[in-house]
Design a protein around this motif. Structure first.
Motif, PDB file in Angstrom:
ATOM      1  N   PRO A 186      38.189 -29.673 107.808  1.00  0.00           N
ATOM      2  CA  PRO A 186      37.830 -31.082 107.574  1.00  0.00           C
ATOM      3  C   PRO A 186      38.119 -31.560 106.159  1.00  0.00           C
ATOM      4  O   PRO A 186      38.204 -32.758 105.909  1.00  0.00           O
ATOM      5  N   GLY A 187      38.277 -30.636 105.192  1.00  0.00           N
ATOM      6  CA  GLY A 187      38.533 -31.021 103.805  1.00  0.00           C
ATOM      7  C   GLY A 187      39.406 -29.994 103.104  1.00  0.00           C
ATOM      8  O   GLY A 187      39.884 -29.038 103.716  1.00  0.00           O
ATOM      9  N   ASP A 188      39.618 -30.208 101.802  1.00  0.00           N
ATOM     10  CA  ASP A 188      40.437 -29.297 101.015  1.00  0.00           C
ATOM     11  C   ASP A 188      39.672 -28.028 100.679  1.00  0.00           C
ATOM     12  O   ASP A 188      38.443 -28.009 100.608  1.00  0.00           O
ATOM     13  N   VAL A 189      40.441 -26.956 100.439  1.00  0.00           N
ATOM     14  CA  VAL A 189      39.861 -25.717  99.939  1.00  0.00           C
ATOM     15  C   VAL A 189      39.621 -25.885  98.445  1.00  0.00           C
ATOM     16  O   VAL A 189      40.530 -26.242  97.700  1.00  0.00           O
ATOM     17  N   HIS A 190      38.387 -25.619  97.990  1.00  0.00           N
ATOM     18  CA  HIS A 190      38.086 -25.853  96.580  1.00  0.00           C
ATOM     19  C   HIS A 190      37.370 -24.686  95.915  1.00  0.00           C
ATOM     20  O   HIS A 190      36.969 -24.793  94.756  1.00  0.00           O
ATOM     21  N   ASP A 191      37.190 -23.563  96.640  1.00  0.00           N
ATOM     22  CA  ASP A 191      36.540 -22.405  96.020  1.00  0.00           C
ATOM     23  C   ASP A 191      36.924 -21.139  96.781  1.00  0.00           C
ATOM     24  O   ASP A 191      37.618 -21.190  97.811  1.00  0.00           O
ATOM     25  N   LEU A 192      36.457 -19.997  96.246  1.00  0.00           N
ATOM     26  CA  LEU A 192      36.771 -18.723  96.888  1.00  0.00           C
ATOM     27  C   LEU A 192      36.194 -18.640  98.299  1.00  0.00           C
ATOM     28  O   LEU A 192      36.795 -18.021  99.183  1.00  0.00           O
ATOM     29  N   ALA A 193      35.039 -19.270  98.507  1.00  0.00           N
ATOM     30  CA  ALA A 193      34.448 -19.268  99.844  1.00  0.00           C
ATOM     31  C   ALA A 193      35.387 -19.936 100.847  1.00  0.00           C
ATOM     32  O   ALA A 193      35.539 -19.466 101.984  1.00  0.00           O
ATOM     33  N   GLY A 194      36.036 -21.022 100.417  1.00  0.00           N
ATOM     34  CA  GLY A 194      37.003 -21.700 101.282  1.00  0.00           C
ATOM     35  C   GLY A 194      38.203 -20.822 101.586  1.00  0.00           C
ATOM     36  O   GLY A 194      38.694 -20.779 102.721  1.00  0.00           O
ATOM     37  N   LEU A 195      38.701 -20.093 100.569  1.00  0.00           N
ATOM     38  CA  LEU A 195      39.829 -19.186 100.788  1.00  0.00           C
ATOM     39  C   LEU A 195      39.422 -18.035 101.706  1.00  0.00           C
ATOM     40  O   LEU A 195      40.221 -17.584 102.537  1.00  0.00           O
ATOM     41  N   ARG A 196      38.188 -17.556 101.555  1.00  0.00           N
ATOM     42  CA  ARG A 196      37.714 -16.498 102.457  1.00  0.00           C
ATOM     43  C   ARG A 196      37.662 -17.014 103.904  1.00  0.00           C
ATOM     44  O   ARG A 196      37.996 -16.288 104.846  1.00  0.00           O
ATOM     45  N   ALA A 197      37.217 -18.270 104.053  1.00  0.00           N
ATOM     46  CA  ALA A 197      37.154 -18.851 105.398  1.00  0.00           C
ATOM     47  C   ALA A 197      38.540 -18.951 106.020  1.00  0.00           C
ATOM     48  O   ALA A 197      38.732 -18.665 107.213  1.00  0.00           O
ATOM     49  N   ILE A 198      39.533 -19.346 105.214  1.00  0.00           N
ATOM     50  CA  ILE A 198      40.911 -19.397 105.709  1.00  0.00           C
ATOM     51  C   ILE A 198      41.366 -17.993 106.101  1.00  0.00           C
ATOM     52  O   ILE A 198      42.013 -17.790 107.138  1.00  0.00           O
ATOM     53  N   GLU A 214      39.543 -15.517 107.139  1.00  0.00           N
ATOM     54  CA  GLU A 214      38.897 -15.139 108.392  1.00  0.00           C
ATOM     55  C   GLU A 214      39.605 -15.787 109.577  1.00  0.00           C
ATOM     56  O   GLU A 214      39.787 -15.151 110.624  1.00  0.00           O
ATOM     57  N   ARG A 215      40.001 -17.032 109.417  1.00  0.00           N
ATOM     58  CA  ARG A 215      40.693 -17.722 110.506  1.00  0.00           C
ATOM     59  C   ARG A 215      42.081 -17.126 110.722  1.00  0.00           C
ATOM     60  O   ARG A 215      42.566 -17.044 111.866  1.00  0.00           O
ATOM     61  N   LEU A 216      42.739 -16.729 109.619  1.00  0.00           N
ATOM     62  CA  LEU A 216      44.025 -16.053 109.755  1.00  0.00           C
ATOM     63  C   LEU A 216      43.869 -14.758 110.541  1.00  0.00           C
ATOM     64  O   LEU A 216      44.693 -14.448 111.410  1.00  0.00           O
ATOM     65  N   ALA A 217      42.819 -14.003 110.215  1.00  0.00           N
ATOM     66  CA  ALA A 217      42.598 -12.725 110.883  1.00  0.00           C
ATOM     67  C   ALA A 217      42.245 -12.924 112.358  1.00  0.00           C
ATOM     68  O   ALA A 217      42.678 -12.159 113.225  1.00  0.00           O
ATOM     69  N   ALA A 218      41.460 -13.984 112.642  1.00  0.00           N
ATOM     70  CA  ALA A 218      41.091 -14.261 114.037  1.00  0.00           C
ATOM     71  C   ALA A 218      42.302 -14.724 114.823  1.00  0.00           C
ATOM     72  O   ALA A 218      42.454 -14.393 116.000  1.00  0.00           O
ATOM     73  N   GLY A 219      43.156 -15.514 114.182  1.00  0.00           N
ATOM     74  CA  GLY A 219      44.423 -15.899 114.787  1.00  0.00           C
ATOM     75  C   GLY A 219      44.387 -17.028 115.757  1.00  0.00           C
ATOM     76  O   GLY A 219      45.403 -17.382 116.338  1.00  0.00           O
ATOM     77  N   VAL A 220      43.216 -17.604 116.009  1.00  0.00           N
ATOM     78  CA  VAL A 220      43.122 -18.728 116.947  1.00  0.00           C
ATOM     79  C   VAL A 220      42.270 -19.820 116.323  1.00  0.00           C
ATOM     80  O   VAL A 220      41.384 -19.543 115.512  1.00  0.00           O
ATOM     81  N   PRO A 221      42.512 -21.075 116.654  1.00  0.00           N
ATOM     82  CA  PRO A 221      41.749 -22.164 116.051  1.00  0.00           C
ATOM     83  C   PRO A 221      40.311 -22.197 116.537  1.00  0.00           C
ATOM     84  O   PRO A 221      40.005 -21.745 117.637  1.00  0.00           O
ATOM     85  N   ALA A 276      49.751 -16.424 114.535  1.00  0.00           N
ATOM     86  CA  ALA A 276      48.337 -16.622 114.202  1.00  0.00           C
ATOM     87  C   ALA A 276      48.118 -18.119 114.011  1.00  0.00           C
ATOM     88  O   ALA A 276      48.797 -18.750 113.198  1.00  0.00           O
ATOM     89  N   GLU A 277      47.199 -18.684 114.784  1.00  0.00           N
ATOM     90  CA  GLU A 277      46.888 -20.100 114.664  1.00  0.00           C
ATOM     91  C   GLU A 277      45.648 -20.270 113.791  1.00  0.00           C
ATOM     92  O   GLU A 277      44.647 -19.592 113.989  1.00  0.00           O
ATOM     93  N   VAL A 278      45.731 -21.177 112.825  1.00  0.00           N
ATOM     94  CA  VAL A 278      44.642 -21.404 111.877  1.00  0.00           C
ATOM     95  C   VAL A 278      44.113 -22.816 112.062  1.00  0.00           C
ATOM     96  O   VAL A 278      44.867 -23.793 111.982  1.00  0.00           O
ATOM     97  N   ALA A 279      42.827 -22.919 112.307  1.00  0.00           N
ATOM     98  CA  ALA A 279      42.217 -24.218 112.598  1.00  0.00           C
ATOM     99  C   ALA A 279      42.322 -25.165 111.417  1.00  0.00           C
ATOM    100  O   ALA A 279      42.214 -24.757 110.259  1.00  0.00           O
ATOM    101  N   ALA A 280      42.531 -26.432 111.723  1.00  0.00           N
ATOM    102  CA  ALA A 280      42.527 -27.468 110.690  1.00  0.00           C
ATOM    103  C   ALA A 280      41.128 -27.583 110.101  1.00  0.00           C
ATOM    104  O   ALA A 280      40.124 -27.542 110.821  1.00  0.00           O
TER     105      ALA A 280
END
Length: 420
Positions: free
Chosen positions: A396-408, A410-417, A390-394
């Motif tokens: 632009p900034g640090d994860v700083h809240d639950l919304a950021g973790l949810r976004a990660i 989603e990218r993990l589940a999608a598996g492509v950058p 599973a490729e996770v896109a870089a």
């Protein structure tokens, strides 16, 4: 060479099988997910994002993190993490829950002593100076205590999914080796020598050991100091009945890691050193017969304009910077008709050309990074074509809240950058 994503050269290898993250999280037979890999590749963020996504999909999950950055604890809405699992508000849905904790290796060691020794002996051990040093910083203690805590969490059966962020260390293999190393230390000749006077006991026993032990303790006193040697001998005598328990629990947790309900995720960045470490870990997991779910490749770069190759972008940038041919008429090259342009247009055009050329060069650099990352990934795939990725896109900034973790997640589940 063939093309992977459009416009990006690769070494012509088949695309690795996709890692089905949601299927892994939804499988109720999966009770433990272990995130492992080299330091600095995003293991902790990956573990936290998996926990948030698992809770959103109805799992009752706990994330055991090892020394996470404070910002990550705060991103879960918790001021601080400690050795006690704490519920993360607003992370669950449909009956799901998320708890998080940070390993406190000394507190975990203390809990073992308190659980497996009577009250008087426990007090003696906890007050012993050598024990205090051992529990706070002995080599391999953190990795061993992570295994102990995992065993404790699984025994409680309060969660249907435990996600473990393995300790940051020089080698990703330390997590698997630590129980054996600590067990070897506790069963080693040095410990047995120090334990001998207490085991033999009495005046006769000490007389029997007097000659050999006097030479040994004399040497050790010079090396360690008399006070430290006494602390060590007192510690060993008090811990004697517990040594077997360390090995037994380590063996039990090791078997737990080999069980079908456990899944290992190797986390890496698309860099040669990180993927070499990942390849080594994949081979070690196979040798230890531990179930590998796949590889999470973090911080992968993508582009929404990857149909424009680096070479073409650089050529266009050079053309603009040199003031060369920029217009095409009926398939033929032509020069600008500067006489027909209004006053000041040349300055405006030059400025636009400079900006455009700079953007083209930035794009070329991005495409070169993408190509380099794909070649690095393909080298790993050539060694381990069976490993799902599973490729996770870089970001632009640090994860700083639950919304950021949810976004990660989603990218993990999608598996492509993004931009692929």
């Amino acid at each position: 060479m063939s093309e992977g994503r459009e416009g990006v050269d690769t070494v012509g290898l088949d695309t690795p099988p996709p890692l089905a993250v949601d299927r892994l999280l939804d499988d109720r037979e999966t009770r433990i997910i272990v995130c492992c890999g080299a330091g600095g590749v995003g293991k902790t963020t990956t573990a936290a994002a998996l926990g948030v996504r698992a809770a959103a999909r109805g799992r009752k999950a706990v994330v055991l993190t090892i020394d996470p950055a404070r910002r990550l604890a705060q991103s879960m809405g918790i001021d601080s993490l400690d050795n006690t699992p704490r519920k993360v508000a607003s992370a669950g849905a449909g009956g799901g829950e998320l708890h998080a904790m940070m390993l406190d290796m000394k507190r975990t060691f203390d809990e073992i002593v308190e659980a497996h020794a009577d009250a008087e002996r426990a007090r003696a051990i906890l007050a012993n100076p050598f024990y205090q040093s051992l529990s706070a910083g002995f080599a391999g203690t953190q990795e061993y205590m992570a295994m102990e805590k995992l065993g404790q969490l699984r025994a409680r059966d309060d969660w249907d999914l435990i996600i473990v962020d393995t300790p940051p260390s020089r080698s990703a293999l330390d997590f698997l080796d630590a129980p054996k190393r600590l067990g070897s230390f506790l069963d080693g000749k040095f410990i047995r020598v120090l334990m001998a006077p207490a085991k033999v006991g009495g005046r006769a026993g000490m007389k029997f050991l007097n000659v050999g032990m006097s030479m040994m303790t004399g040497t050790l006193s010079k090396l360690m100091g008399a006070s430290l040697l006494k602390d060590v001998q007192t510690f060993v005598a008090a811990m004697d009945t517990m040594f077997g328990g360390f090995r037994t629990r380590a063996d039990a947790t090791f078997r737990l890691l080999q069980a079908p309900g456990t899944a290992f995720l190797v986390v890496a960045a698309p860099e040669p050193d990180a993927l070499r470490e990942a390849a080594y870990f994949v081979e070690r997991l196979a040798a230890e017969r531990m179930p590998l779910a796949g590889l999470v490749l973090n911080r992968v770069h993508g582009s929404g304009a990857d149909q424009l190759s680096a070479e073409r972008a650089l050529a266009a940038a050079e053309n603009l910077e040199e003031g060369g041919i920029v217009d095409q008429e009926s398939g033929k090259a032509g020069l600008r008709d500067t006489a027909a342009e209004p006053p000041g247009a040349d300055d405006d055009t030059t400025a636009v050309d400079r900006i455009t050329a700079g953007l083209l060069r930035l794009h070329a650099e991005r495409m070169q990074v993408i190509a380099r990352e794909q070649r690095t990934r393909d080298r790993f795939t050539s060694l381990h074509p069976e490993v799902a990725v599973a490729e996770v896109a870089a970001l632009p900034g640090d994860v700083h809240d639950l919304a950021g973790l949810r976004a990660i997640g989603e990218r993990l589940a999608a598996g492509v950058p993004a931009g692929s």
